[in-house]
Design an enzyme around this catalytic site. Structure first.
Site, PDB file in Angstrom:
ATOM      1  NE  ARG A  33      31.632  41.815  30.230  1.00  0.00           N
ATOM      2  CZ  ARG A  33      32.578  41.901  30.753  1.00  0.00           C
ATOM      3  NH1 ARG A  33      33.865  42.823  30.008  1.00  0.00           N
ATOM      4  NH2 ARG A  33      33.661  40.708  31.676  1.00  0.00           N
ATOM      5  NE  ARG A  37      36.560  48.119  31.040  1.00  0.00           N
ATOM      6  CZ  ARG A  37      37.262  47.364  31.116  1.00  0.00           C
ATOM      7  NH1 ARG A  37      38.332  47.272  32.093  1.00  0.00           N
ATOM      8  NH2 ARG A  37      37.052  46.204  30.851  1.00  0.00           N
ATOM      9  NE  ARG A  46      35.205  50.993  37.078  1.00  0.00           N
ATOM     10  CZ  ARG A  46      35.790  51.683  37.742  1.00  0.00           C
ATOM     11  NH1 ARG A  46      36.168  52.221  38.466  1.00  0.00           N
ATOM     12  NH2 ARG A  46      36.671  50.569  37.229  1.00  0.00           N
ATOM     13  CG  ASP A  82      31.255  40.420  36.923  1.00  0.00           C
ATOM     14  OD1 ASP A  82      31.865  40.797  35.465  1.00  0.00           O
ATOM     15  OD2 ASP A  82      32.072  40.488  37.536  1.00  0.00           O
ATOM     16  CE1 TYR A 158      37.227  35.133  36.773  1.00  0.00           C
ATOM     17  CE2 TYR A 158      35.194  34.385  34.865  1.00  0.00           C
ATOM     18  CZ  TYR A 158      36.336  34.737  35.017  1.00  0.00           C
ATOM     19  OH  TYR A 158      36.012  35.578  34.367  1.00  0.00           O
TER      20      TYR A 158
HETATM   21  O1  CP3 Z   1      26.722  45.014  29.042  1.00  0.00           O
HETATM   22  C1  CP3 Z   1      26.535  43.935  29.448  1.00  0.00           C
HETATM   23  O2  CP3 Z   1      26.754  42.811  29.139  1.00  0.00           O
HETATM   24  C2  CP3 Z   1      26.603  43.269  31.763  1.00  0.00           C
HETATM   25  C3  CP3 Z   1      27.539  43.677  32.407  1.00  0.00           C
HETATM   26  C4  CP3 Z   1      28.250  42.597  32.341  1.00  0.00           C
HETATM   27  C5  CP3 Z   1      29.259  42.506  32.620  1.00  0.00           C
HETATM   28  N1  CP3 Z   1      30.012  41.386  33.156  1.00  0.00           N
HETATM   29  C6  CP3 Z   1      30.287  44.101  33.520  1.00  0.00           C
HETATM   30  C7  CP3 Z   1      31.418  43.992  33.789  1.00  0.00           C
HETATM   31  C8  CP3 Z   1      27.901  41.409  31.856  1.00  0.00           C
HETATM   32  C9  CP3 Z   1      27.032  40.360  31.235  1.00  0.00           C
HETATM   33  C10 CP3 Z   1      29.290  40.105  32.173  1.00  0.00           C
HETATM   34  C11 CP3 Z   1      29.732  39.392  32.007  1.00  0.00           C
HETATM   35  C12 CP3 Z   1      31.411  38.152  33.006  1.00  0.00           C
HETATM   36  N2  CP3 Z   1      31.471  38.958  33.657  1.00  0.00           N
HETATM   37  C13 CP3 Z   1      32.054  37.628  32.231  1.00  0.00           C
HETATM   38  C14 CP3 Z   1      31.254  36.761  30.886  1.00  0.00           C
HETATM   39  C15 CP3 Z   1      31.790  37.247  29.922  1.00  0.00           C
HETATM   40  C16 CP3 Z   1      32.480  37.062  29.171  1.00  0.00           C
HETATM   41  O3  CP3 Z   1      33.571  38.539  29.090  1.00  0.00           O
HETATM   42  O4  CP3 Z   1      33.447  35.986  29.353  1.00  0.00           O
HETATM   43  C17 CP3 Z   1      32.455  37.261  32.648  1.00  0.00           C
HETATM   44  C18 CP3 Z   1      33.835  36.112  32.487  1.00  0.00           C
HETATM   45  C19 CP3 Z   1      33.264  37.958  33.411  1.00  0.00           C
HETATM   46  C20 CP3 Z   1      33.686  38.308  34.872  1.00  0.00           C
HETATM   47  C21 CP3 Z   1      34.818  39.962  34.678  1.00  0.00           C
HETATM   48  N3  CP3 Z   1      34.019  41.145  35.284  1.00  0.00           N
HETATM   49  C22 CP3 Z   1      35.948  39.548  34.382  1.00  0.00           C
HETATM   50  C23 CP3 Z   1      36.948  38.843  33.919  1.00  0.00           C
HETATM   51  C24 CP3 Z   1      36.324  41.114  34.485  1.00  0.00           C
HETATM   52  C25 CP3 Z   1      37.690  42.317  34.372  1.00  0.00           C
HETATM   53  C26 CP3 Z   1      37.554  42.396  32.395  1.00  0.00           C
HETATM   54  C27 CP3 Z   1      37.217  43.392  32.584  1.00  0.00           C
HETATM   55  O5  CP3 Z   1      36.230  42.883  31.083  1.00  0.00           O
HETATM   56  O6  CP3 Z   1      37.050  44.814  32.930  1.00  0.00           O
HETATM   57  C28 CP3 Z   1      35.287  42.047  34.941  1.00  0.00           C
HETATM   58  C29 CP3 Z   1      34.538  42.942  35.707  1.00  0.00           C
HETATM   59  C30 CP3 Z   1      33.876  43.663  34.476  1.00  0.00           C
HETATM   60  N4  CP3 Z   1      32.473  43.079  34.830  1.00  0.00           N
HETATM   61  C31 CP3 Z   1      33.921  45.249  33.839  1.00  0.00           C
HETATM   62  C32 CP3 Z   1      32.290  45.672  33.386  1.00  0.00           C
HETATM   63  C33 CP3 Z   1      31.562  46.849  32.550  1.00  0.00           C
HETATM   64  C34 CP3 Z   1      34.455  46.734  33.597  1.00  0.00           C
HETATM   65  C35 CP3 Z   1      34.856  46.746  34.957  1.00  0.00           C
HETATM   66  C36 CP3 Z   1      35.080  48.313  35.092  1.00  0.00           C
HETATM   67  O7  CP3 Z   1      35.953  48.390  34.933  1.00  0.00           O
HETATM   68  O8  CP3 Z   1      34.524  49.213  34.822  1.00  0.00           O
END
Ligand code: CP3
Length: 356
Positions: A33, A37, A46, A82, A158
């Site tokens: 990540r 944000r 965003r 994602d 999921y």
């Molecule tokens: O920089 C990186 O690592 C690449 C981008 C990346 C995202 N999601 C972007 C994202 C990666 C590798 C993921 C993986 C991901 N997504 C996982 C596995 C890793 C972990 O965190 O456990 C999971 C479970 C998800 C599913 C997911 N996507 C959730 C639960 C959420 C909401 C919670 C949160 O962290 O915001 C997302 C949204 C998400 N994925 C955001 C980002 C940058 C936030 C979106 C926003 O509001 O801008």
């Protein structure tokens, strides 16, 4: 030793050398990540675009992928994407809610079929296009690019629950209540994920990471029965593409040897796992990635530096270590702390894997 990253060939980069347990000039570091944000540049985009637009418009996804590479000096980029859109590609409805997070219509009795390479190219083509753009624009050009996917068990959670759930009770209940249907679901996900990873490698990803975020909700015996065979199947497919594969999970410190049975080149561990013990238990056969508590980045620089040094000490001098967090960067993290962490790891890490 000469600076391996000067060669501008990703295959020589210290991150990829560490994945292959080769000597490096400094410990490589990237952060799960690392885009998102906590970065002001991301927040600015965003305000103008939804998360969905950032994901599906390759120019925007490329820009977000490059933001942390420019700002932090990390040793790898990870494509901005994602783990959940693959479930939409398999026929499920998916929506990202700004406050509640991702929302899916639970699978119920439906049994999605595995997607072919061409179906994946068509339905997730935007991420492949992002990989192409990032490859073209990555500076310095020697920085490797990581592609990724969710692991079958985590995606099944999921698909069955419809939303993030830290214990996955509903999903685990359904998998145990209908074992045959569960196995078919996990197999379809494994083939689809494996193919998606292959496509990402063919399109320029230099390494691949499989996220099994919810694997630690399983008892070891159920992990062996359910999550492990599916992850192993996805990884076996992915490894045919010829790039290193990282398997990341959380709360699985009690079953490290089982994680190595996935066949991954690198095992990612969270901060609850004793890193020195993980290196001892796994170090002979696979590389290890981890495991700073992301909460340490919320502390003062002095506390963070002390915790980062403890991770370096626990990792030791053996080959095959990649510095990362034990999970993703938390919203609210000070980007300056992240930048200084990257610097510290590069400056204070021992040369690793060299003969004494
Ligand atoms: O920089 C990186 O690592 C690449 C981008 C990346 C995202 N999601 C972007 C994202 C990666 C590798 C993921 C993986 C991901 N997504 C996982 C596995 C890793 C972990 O965190 O456990 C999971 C479970 C998800 C599913 C997911 N996507 C959730 C639960 C959420 C909401 C919670 C949160 O962290 O915001 C997302 C949204 C998400 N994925 C955001 C980002 C940058 C936030 C979106 C926003 O509001 O801008």
């Amino acid at each position: 030793m000469r600076g391996v990253v000067d060669d501008a060939l990703p295959t020589d980069a210290r991150f990829l050398r560490a994945c292959r347990r080769l000597p490096v000039d400094a410990t490589p570091i990237w952060l799960m990540r690392q885009a998102g944000r906590y970065m002001t540049e991301y927040q600015e985009l965003r305000r103008r675009y939804s998360f969905e637009q950032l994901l599906t418009q390759p120019e925007l996804a490329c820009e977000v992928t490059l933001q942390p590479v420019r700002a932090l000096g990390v040793d790898a980029a990870i494509v901005f994407s994602d783990i959940l859109p693959i479930l939409r590609a398999m026929g499920m409805s998916l929506r990202y809610d700004d406050s509640a997070g991702p929302q899916l219509e639970p699978l119920g009795d439906r049994e999605p079929a595995a997607l072919s390479f061409s179906e994946l190219e068509e339905r997730l083509g935007y991420t492949l296009q992002t990989l192409r753009l990032v490859k073209r624009e990555l500076t310095p050009p020697g920085v490797p690019l990581i592609g990724f996917a969710g692991a079958p068990f985590t995606l099944a959670c999921y698909a069955l629950e419809g939303r993030p759930s830290s214990a996955c009770t509903l999903a685990r209940g359904l998998l145990l209540a209908h074992p045959e249907r569960g196995r078919r679901l996990l197999a379809a996900l494994a083939d689809t994920v494996g193919r998606h990873l292959v496509l990402q490698a063919r399109t320029g990803a230099d390494a691949l990471q499989l996220f099994d975020t919810w694997a630690g909700t399983l008892a070891a015996a159920d992990y062996r029965e359910l999550a492990l065979p599916a992850a192993r199947r996805a990884i076996a497919l992915a490894r045919e593409a010829g790039v290193p594969v990282i398997y990341f999970s959380t709360q699985t410190g009690g079953m490290l040897e089982l994680l190595a049975e996935t066949g991954a080149d690198v095992i990612g561990v969270d901060w609850r796992t004793d890193l020195a013990a993980a290196r001892r238990r796994l170090g002979g056969s696979v590389a290890v990635q981890g495991n700073l508590d992301p909460a340490a980045l919320l502390a003062s620089w002095e506390t963070l530096a002390e915790r980062a040094r403890a991770v370096l000490r626990a990792a030791g001098r053996g080959p095959g270590f990649i510095f990362n967090l034990g999970h993703g960067v938390l919203p609210g993290t000070d980007p300056d702390n992240v930048r200084r962490l990257v610097e510290l790891v590069h400056e204070e890490s021992p040369l690793s894997g060299l003969e004494d």
